[in-house]
Design a protein around this motif. Sequence first.
Motif, mmCIF file in Angstrom:
data_model
loop_
_atom_site.group_PDB
_atom_site.id
_atom_site.type_symbol
_atom_site.label_atom_id
_atom_site.label_comp_id
_atom_site.label_asym_id
_atom_site.label_seq_id
_atom_site.Cartn_x
_atom_site.Cartn_y
_atom_site.Cartn_z
ATOM 1 N N GLY A 1 42.376 35.575 40.312
ATOM 2 C CA GLY A 1 42.477 34.908 39.126
ATOM 3 C C GLY A 1 42.165 35.782 38.051
ATOM 4 O O GLY A 1 43.163 36.400 37.298
ATOM 5 N N ILE A 2 41.522 37.049 37.638
ATOM 6 C CA ILE A 2 40.318 37.542 36.952
ATOM 7 C C ILE A 2 40.778 38.950 37.399
ATOM 8 O O ILE A 2 41.354 39.555 36.459
ATOM 9 C CB ILE A 2 39.340 36.426 36.864
ATOM 10 N N ALA A 3 40.497 39.254 38.206
ATOM 11 C CA ALA A 3 40.173 40.751 39.079
ATOM 12 C C ALA A 3 41.223 42.065 38.294
ATOM 13 O O ALA A 3 41.221 42.605 38.141
ATOM 14 C CB ALA A 3 39.388 41.421 39.971
ATOM 15 N N PRO A 4 42.665 41.682 38.831
ATOM 16 C CA PRO A 4 43.778 41.816 38.121
ATOM 17 C C PRO A 4 43.762 42.460 36.465
ATOM 18 O O PRO A 4 44.406 43.217 36.425
ATOM 19 C CB PRO A 4 45.299 41.205 38.544
ATOM 20 N N HIS A 5 42.850 41.391 35.339
ATOM 21 C CA HIS A 5 43.070 41.443 33.755
ATOM 22 C C HIS A 5 42.438 42.156 33.568
ATOM 23 O O HIS A 5 41.876 42.445 33.120
ATOM 24 C CB HIS A 5 43.140 40.012 33.862
ATOM 25 N N VAL A 6 41.214 42.233 34.565
ATOM 26 C CA VAL A 6 39.963 43.123 34.381
ATOM 27 C C VAL A 6 40.232 44.471 34.568
ATOM 28 O O VAL A 6 38.892 45.349 34.208
ATOM 29 C CB VAL A 6 38.690 42.561 34.851
ATOM 30 N N GLY A 7 41.240 45.015 35.468
ATOM 31 C CA GLY A 7 41.203 46.406 36.233
ATOM 32 C C GLY A 7 41.452 47.280 34.665
ATOM 33 O O GLY A 7 41.383 47.114 33.417
ATOM 34 N N ILE A 8 40.557 48.199 34.435
ATOM 35 C CA ILE A 8 40.637 49.599 34.121
ATOM 36 C C ILE A 8 41.476 50.832 34.994
ATOM 37 O O ILE A 8 41.352 51.154 35.260
ATOM 38 C CB ILE A 8 39.317 50.379 33.904
ATOM 39 N N GLY A 9 42.458 51.054 34.374
ATOM 40 C CA GLY A 9 43.263 52.037 34.835
ATOM 41 C C GLY A 9 43.587 52.344 36.318
ATOM 42 O O GLY A 9 44.304 52.628 36.539
ATOM 43 N N GLY A 10 43.849 51.135 36.425
ATOM 44 C CA GLY A 10 44.694 50.814 37.450
ATOM 45 C C GLY A 10 44.000 50.142 38.800
ATOM 46 O O GLY A 10 43.796 50.220 40.129
ATOM 47 N N VAL A 11 42.246 50.810 38.389
ATOM 48 C CA VAL A 11 40.952 50.161 39.026
ATOM 49 C C VAL A 11 40.809 48.631 39.054
ATOM 50 O O VAL A 11 40.649 48.589 38.220
ATOM 51 C CB VAL A 11 40.105 51.178 39.292
ATOM 52 N N VAL A 12 40.992 48.071 40.615
ATOM 53 C CA VAL A 12 40.584 46.565 40.126
ATOM 54 C C VAL A 12 38.945 46.307 40.975
ATOM 55 O O VAL A 12 39.079 47.522 41.886
ATOM 56 C CB VAL A 12 41.429 46.377 40.828
ATOM 57 N N PRO A 13 38.457 45.358 39.857
ATOM 58 C CA PRO A 13 37.420 45.281 41.013
ATOM 59 C C PRO A 13 36.877 44.880 42.181
ATOM 60 O O PRO A 13 38.333 43.944 42.038
ATOM 61 C CB PRO A 13 35.986 44.348 40.155
ATOM 62 N N ASN A 14 36.744 44.538 43.170
ATOM 63 C CA ASN A 14 36.058 43.934 44.523
ATOM 64 C C ASN A 14 35.528 43.151 44.615
ATOM 65 O O ASN A 14 34.238 43.503 45.176
ATOM 66 C CB ASN A 14 36.201 44.929 45.345
ATOM 67 N N LEU A 15 35.440 42.066 44.164
ATOM 68 C CA LEU A 15 34.582 40.988 43.931
ATOM 69 C C LEU A 15 34.412 40.328 44.905
ATOM 70 O O LEU A 15 32.911 39.996 45.613
ATOM 71 C CB LEU A 15 34.852 39.239 43.387
#
Length: 170
Positions: A20-34
Amino acid sequence: MRRALPATLAILAAAALQVGIAPHVGIGGVVPNLLLLVVITLAFMEGSQAGMVAGFSAGLLLDLLGTGPVGAWALVLAVTGYVTGLVAANLFAEGWLLPVTVAAVACLLAEGAYAFELTMFGEGANLAGALLTKVLPGAVYNAALALLVYPWLARAMRREPRLTELRRIG
Protein backbone atom coordinates in the motif's frame (compact mmCIF):
# COMPACT_ATOMS: atom_id res chain seq x y z
CA MET A 1 4.50 -19.64 20.81
CA ARG A 2 3.77 -16.38 22.55
CA ARG A 3 6.58 -14.72 20.56
CA ALA A 4 5.15 -15.90 17.24
CA LEU A 5 2.13 -13.62 17.39
CA PRO A 6 4.03 -10.28 17.43
CA ALA A 7 6.37 -11.55 14.71
CA THR A 8 3.44 -12.63 12.55
CA LEU A 9 1.70 -9.31 13.09
CA ALA A 10 4.89 -7.42 12.19
CA ILE A 11 5.28 -9.43 8.96
CA LEU A 12 1.64 -8.94 7.99
CA ALA A 13 1.78 -5.21 8.75
CA ALA A 14 4.98 -4.90 6.71
CA ALA A 15 3.36 -6.77 3.82
CA ALA A 16 0.37 -4.43 3.90
CA LEU A 17 2.68 -1.41 3.96
CA GLN A 18 4.82 -2.93 1.20
CA VAL A 19 1.79 -3.17 -1.07
CA GLY A 20 0.00 0.00 0.00
CA ILE A 21 2.67 2.55 0.87
CA ALA A 22 6.07 1.47 -0.46
CA PRO A 23 5.34 2.01 -4.18
CA HIS A 24 4.33 5.60 -3.41
CA VAL A 25 7.50 6.44 -1.45
CA GLY A 26 9.89 5.08 -4.04
CA ILE A 27 12.71 7.35 -5.11
CA GLY A 28 13.86 7.11 -8.72
CA GLY A 29 12.17 3.74 -9.19
CA VAL A 30 13.77 2.30 -6.05
CA VAL A 31 11.15 0.97 -3.66
CA PRO A 32 12.00 0.16 -0.04
CA ASN A 33 11.71 -3.46 1.03
CA LEU A 34 9.90 -3.26 4.35
CA LEU A 35 9.64 -7.02 4.75
CA LEU A 36 13.42 -7.30 4.51
CA LEU A 37 13.77 -4.75 7.31
CA VAL A 38 11.32 -6.65 9.50
CA VAL A 39 13.12 -9.95 8.87
CA ILE A 40 16.48 -8.42 9.80
CA THR A 41 15.04 -6.94 12.98
CA LEU A 42 13.34 -10.20 13.95
CA ALA A 43 16.57 -12.12 13.32
CA PHE A 44 18.44 -9.69 15.56
CA MET A 45 15.88 -10.02 18.33
CA GLU A 46 15.00 -13.72 18.15
CA GLY A 47 18.03 -15.48 16.66
CA SER A 48 18.98 -17.36 13.54
CA GLN A 49 16.26 -20.03 13.46
CA ALA A 50 13.45 -17.58 14.10
CA GLY A 51 15.02 -15.24 11.55
CA MET A 52 15.10 -18.03 8.99
CA VAL A 53 11.45 -18.94 9.58
CA ALA A 54 10.39 -15.29 9.51
CA GLY A 55 12.48 -14.75 6.38
CA PHE A 56 10.96 -17.69 4.56
CA SER A 57 7.43 -16.65 5.54
CA ALA A 58 7.94 -13.02 4.63
CA GLY A 59 9.72 -13.94 1.41
CA LEU A 60 6.98 -16.29 0.32
CA LEU A 61 4.43 -13.61 1.07
CA LEU A 62 6.47 -11.11 -0.94
CA ASP A 63 6.76 -13.59 -3.81
CA LEU A 64 3.01 -14.13 -3.85
CA LEU A 65 2.33 -10.39 -3.79
CA GLY A 66 4.84 -9.58 -6.52
CA THR A 67 5.34 -10.50 -10.12
CA GLY A 68 8.68 -12.32 -9.84
CA PRO A 69 9.30 -16.04 -9.63
CA VAL A 70 7.76 -17.73 -6.59
CA GLY A 71 10.41 -18.78 -4.11
CA ALA A 72 13.12 -16.30 -5.04
CA TRP A 73 12.45 -13.87 -2.19
CA ALA A 74 11.64 -16.79 0.14
CA LEU A 75 15.13 -18.21 -0.39
CA VAL A 76 16.87 -14.85 -0.14
CA LEU A 77 15.04 -13.72 3.00
CA ALA A 78 15.39 -17.12 4.71
CA VAL A 79 19.15 -17.03 4.21
CA THR A 80 19.28 -13.36 5.19
CA GLY A 81 17.34 -14.02 8.39
CA TYR A 82 19.51 -17.00 9.30
CA VAL A 83 22.83 -15.25 8.66
CA THR A 84 21.71 -12.06 10.39
CA GLY A 85 20.70 -14.09 13.43
CA LEU A 86 24.10 -15.80 13.47
CA VAL A 87 25.87 -12.45 13.23
CA ALA A 88 23.73 -11.00 16.01
CA ALA A 89 24.53 -13.97 18.27
CA ASN A 90 28.25 -13.37 17.83
CA LEU A 91 28.27 -9.62 18.40
CA PHE A 92 29.49 -8.37 21.72
CA ALA A 93 28.63 -4.71 21.36
CA GLU A 94 25.27 -3.20 22.20
CA GLY A 95 23.50 -0.13 20.94
CA TRP A 96 21.68 0.82 17.80
CA LEU A 97 24.57 1.56 15.42
CA LEU A 98 25.84 -1.98 15.06
CA PRO A 99 22.44 -3.53 14.20
CA VAL A 100 21.80 -0.77 11.68
CA THR A 101 25.22 -1.37 10.11
CA VAL A 102 24.52 -5.09 9.88
CA ALA A 103 21.12 -4.25 8.40
CA ALA A 104 22.77 -2.10 5.73
CA VAL A 105 25.14 -4.92 4.75
CA ALA A 106 22.30 -7.47 4.84
CA CYS A 107 20.15 -5.22 2.63
CA LEU A 108 22.95 -4.92 0.10
CA LEU A 109 23.59 -8.66 0.02
CA ALA A 110 19.89 -9.59 -0.07
CA GLU A 111 19.05 -7.18 -2.88
CA GLY A 112 22.14 -8.37 -4.78
CA ALA A 113 21.21 -12.02 -4.28
CA TYR A 114 17.69 -11.37 -5.54
CA ALA A 115 19.03 -9.60 -8.64
CA PHE A 116 21.37 -12.55 -9.20
CA GLU A 117 18.47 -14.98 -8.87
CA LEU A 118 16.41 -13.02 -11.39
CA THR A 119 19.33 -13.08 -13.79
CA MET A 120 19.72 -16.83 -13.32
CA PHE A 121 15.99 -17.34 -14.02
CA GLY A 122 16.28 -15.14 -17.10
CA GLU A 123 13.85 -12.56 -15.74
CA GLY A 124 16.24 -9.82 -14.77
CA ALA A 125 17.99 -7.33 -16.94
CA ASN A 126 21.73 -6.90 -17.08
CA LEU A 127 23.12 -7.84 -13.64
CA ALA A 128 25.79 -5.13 -13.62
CA GLY A 129 23.24 -2.50 -14.59
CA ALA A 130 20.79 -3.75 -11.97
CA LEU A 131 23.49 -3.62 -9.31
CA LEU A 132 24.17 0.03 -10.06
CA THR A 133 20.64 1.25 -10.69
CA LYS A 134 18.53 -0.87 -8.32
CA VAL A 135 20.57 -2.86 -5.81
CA LEU A 136 22.94 -0.22 -4.49
CA PRO A 137 20.35 2.60 -4.26
CA GLY A 138 17.86 0.13 -2.77
CA ALA A 139 20.34 -0.96 -0.14
CA VAL A 140 21.07 2.65 0.79
CA TYR A 141 17.35 3.42 0.96
CA ASN A 142 16.65 0.33 3.10
CA ALA A 143 19.59 1.12 5.38
CA ALA A 144 18.24 4.63 5.92
CA LEU A 145 14.83 3.18 6.74
CA ALA A 146 16.49 0.69 9.10
CA LEU A 147 17.46 3.68 11.23
CA LEU A 148 13.74 4.25 11.77
CA VAL A 149 12.37 0.69 11.74
CA TYR A 150 14.92 -1.15 13.87
CA PRO A 151 14.61 0.81 17.13
CA TRP A 152 10.82 0.91 16.90
CA LEU A 153 10.36 -2.78 16.11
CA ALA A 154 13.11 -3.90 18.49
CA ARG A 155 11.39 -2.04 21.31
CA ALA A 156 8.08 -3.67 20.41
CA MET A 157 9.65 -7.15 20.27
CA ARG A 158 11.77 -6.79 23.42
CA ARG A 159 11.15 -9.44 26.01
CA GLU A 160 10.14 -7.87 29.25
CA PRO A 161 10.31 -10.12 32.28
CA ARG A 162 6.86 -10.99 33.49
CA LEU A 163 5.89 -9.75 36.89
CA THR A 164 5.47 -13.33 38.14
CA GLU A 165 9.04 -14.14 37.07
CA LEU A 166 10.36 -11.17 39.04
CA ARG A 167 8.49 -12.34 42.15
CA ARG A 168 10.14 -15.77 41.88
CA ILE A 169 13.57 -14.19 41.74
CA GLY A 170 12.96 -11.96 44.74
